[in-house]
Design an enzyme around this catalytic site. Sequence first.
Site, mmCIF file in Angstrom:
data_model
loop_
_atom_site.group_PDB
_atom_site.id
_atom_site.type_symbol
_atom_site.label_atom_id
_atom_site.label_comp_id
_atom_site.label_asym_id
_atom_site.label_seq_id
_atom_site.Cartn_x
_atom_site.Cartn_y
_atom_site.Cartn_z
ATOM 1 C CD GLU A 298 -2.561 -1.004 2.323
ATOM 2 O OE1 GLU A 298 -4.241 -0.792 2.213
ATOM 3 O OE2 GLU A 298 -2.561 -1.625 3.402
ATOM 4 C CG HIS B 239 -8.888 6.034 1.148
ATOM 5 N ND1 HIS B 239 -8.824 5.726 0.439
ATOM 6 C CD2 HIS B 239 -8.383 4.854 2.299
ATOM 7 C CE1 HIS B 239 -8.722 4.723 -0.483
ATOM 8 N NE2 HIS B 239 -8.290 3.864 1.569
ATOM 9 N NE ARG C 175 -4.946 4.798 2.853
ATOM 10 C CZ ARG C 175 -5.012 4.739 4.139
ATOM 11 N NH1 ARG C 175 -5.496 5.009 5.150
ATOM 12 N NH2 ARG C 175 -4.990 3.821 3.654
ATOM 13 C CG HIS D 87 -9.829 6.481 5.642
ATOM 14 N ND1 HIS D 87 -10.755 5.662 5.335
ATOM 15 C CD2 HIS D 87 -9.211 5.963 6.015
ATOM 16 C CE1 HIS D 87 -10.048 4.526 5.704
ATOM 17 N NE2 HIS D 87 -9.160 4.622 5.639
ATOM 18 N NE ARG E 293 -4.642 5.115 9.881
ATOM 19 C CZ ARG E 293 -4.937 4.265 8.592
ATOM 20 N NH1 ARG E 293 -4.006 3.284 8.176
ATOM 21 N NH2 ARG E 293 -6.346 4.904 8.228
#
Length: 539
Positions: A118, A239, A285, A346, A381
């Site tokens: 990811e 997100h 992100r 998110h 994060r």
Amino acid sequence: MVPQLSCDVLIIGSGAAGLSTALRLPENLNIVVVAKRELAEGNTVYAQGGISAVLDSADSLESHVADTLSAGAGLGNEAVIRRVVERGPENIRWLAELGVHFTSTPPTGDSKLHLTQEGGHSHRRVAHVADATGREMQTTLVDVVRTRKNIQLLENHIAVDLILRPSKAGGKRCVGSYLMNLESNQVMGVGSRCVVLATGGASKAYLYTSNPDVATGDGIAMAWRAGCRVSNMEFIQFHPTCLYHPNAKSFLVSEAVRGEGGHLLLADGERFMDQFDSRGELAPRDIVARAIDHEMKRLGSDCVYLDISHKSAEFIEHHFPTILERSLSLGFDMRKEPLPVVPAAHYTCGGVKVNDVGETDVAGLYAVGETAYTGLHGANRMASNSLLECLVYAQLAAEDIESKITHVSMPSDIEDWDDSRVTDADEEVVVSHNWEELRRFMWDYVGIVRSNKRLARARRRVNLLRHEVAEYYANFKVTNDLLELRNLLDVADLIIQSAQRRRESRGLHYTLDFPQVDVNQCQPTTLIPDNYRPKGQKV
Ligand code: FAD
Ligand code: SIN
């Protein structure tokens, strides 16, 4: 008054953080776990991508630490990151022993689990259960917790506020909480030797979110009102890829789709992420969400597209069965065509400030999971580090509670909830209208791109609504919606105040007035409530 219910440990919240804490505590303790809806509902059950941990010989703890620090844009706490990352592999084993069936792969190196990739991770290190990791994890935790005789489960109960007493050692001590039964609407006082807040995040403060309805920041608001400091609330993670469809209710399309080769496209089929970051679709992100927001505004388009149709149908069916099924039900076949996607709120990177074992500023009060600010995430994060944090801090808090609880006596004097001076609410519409207004202006003014003017506008509106709701709270009987709105308004205020303090752009906080990183602002933003009393200080 004798409390209506007493226990050794009261855990408010039944997601990964709350249930793991309950299971990590010794079985001779009498534990109560509270959930606002049914036990399984919360962010955890919707988690898709997985849990990050160093499980492959080609990977290293140092690399996981470095990636987390880098995704956190200079605000992550290295000691905390190291502690969490080091405990990753044992927590994955713990889950497997409880019964979580992680997706496996024919053995490669020393890892038998299939590890996906990811954004921000420089290695494959995300253990997962196809694209429904949270569902498998949450149902396993619920199943195990139901077998434990020392754990009482209270579903459909909402915690209203914490109960505090002056602590013998100075400062304040948390001795329980008022809980409202959502079936009978009765409020009862629960006394406990210690309380754990595990109430999840606050993304319902925004109009568009990947989170379920319970994510209203209750724990953060209750802790703040109790006198706890909160940190880094400006860092709300958006997100990049939620399915764009009126009936999708912001269904997430996992970052693992990009990790396994998915491309982000404009309506004309052009890829665009390489213009924003050399890591392309696998940039952290904050960068991807901002790039999408930029392109949507530039082109006046409603969405961008995520395409993995160049992979075989079998590959997509095997890796992403949940996303495939959901998108098919809405008329999109990701095996043959790109999916329309948009960013949505998110994850709450900030929260109740805790020490290295999850203790807050109030004695006897712990915070774990998305409710807490530990220092792990910094300004952004990294994917799949949240479930890891839930597990590790549950373990650390449980160890600490076990070591201290014998010295704490059971509270015996909890007043009954007094609603003798309030009446039934007359205009429920006030609550629903204010809720809608809040979520819209948070989206418009405190979203992916902010400015001084937008934040000031949002602050004015939040103050008006807080005033109105405080009056309503004082005069009418509490309801679930009123409690959630009151909490969301408190949390929205904390987000805006924190955003106003950060006069730079860093990680998830981007403002047009200060578009650059300022190396002199490399500290977390910490807000201190008026009733803050450090431990040891006389109340
Ligand atoms: P939650 O799981 O949200 O649980 C909160 C609990 O608190 C619930 O039981 C709720 O009922 C209860 N509660 C709340 N308020 C009250 C109250 N006042 N009184 C009583 N009970 C209350 N992270 C990853 O690491 N990997 C992923 O793949 C991943 N995918 C995600 C996908 C989606 C769609 C979403 C929304 C999040 C994802 N995340 C992921 C983030 C991660 O799932 C959450 O951060 C994590 O699950 C939070 O766990 P928690 O236990 O802190 O809170
Ligand atoms: C996802 O699967 O994209 C969500 C992962 C996360 O939030 O960590």
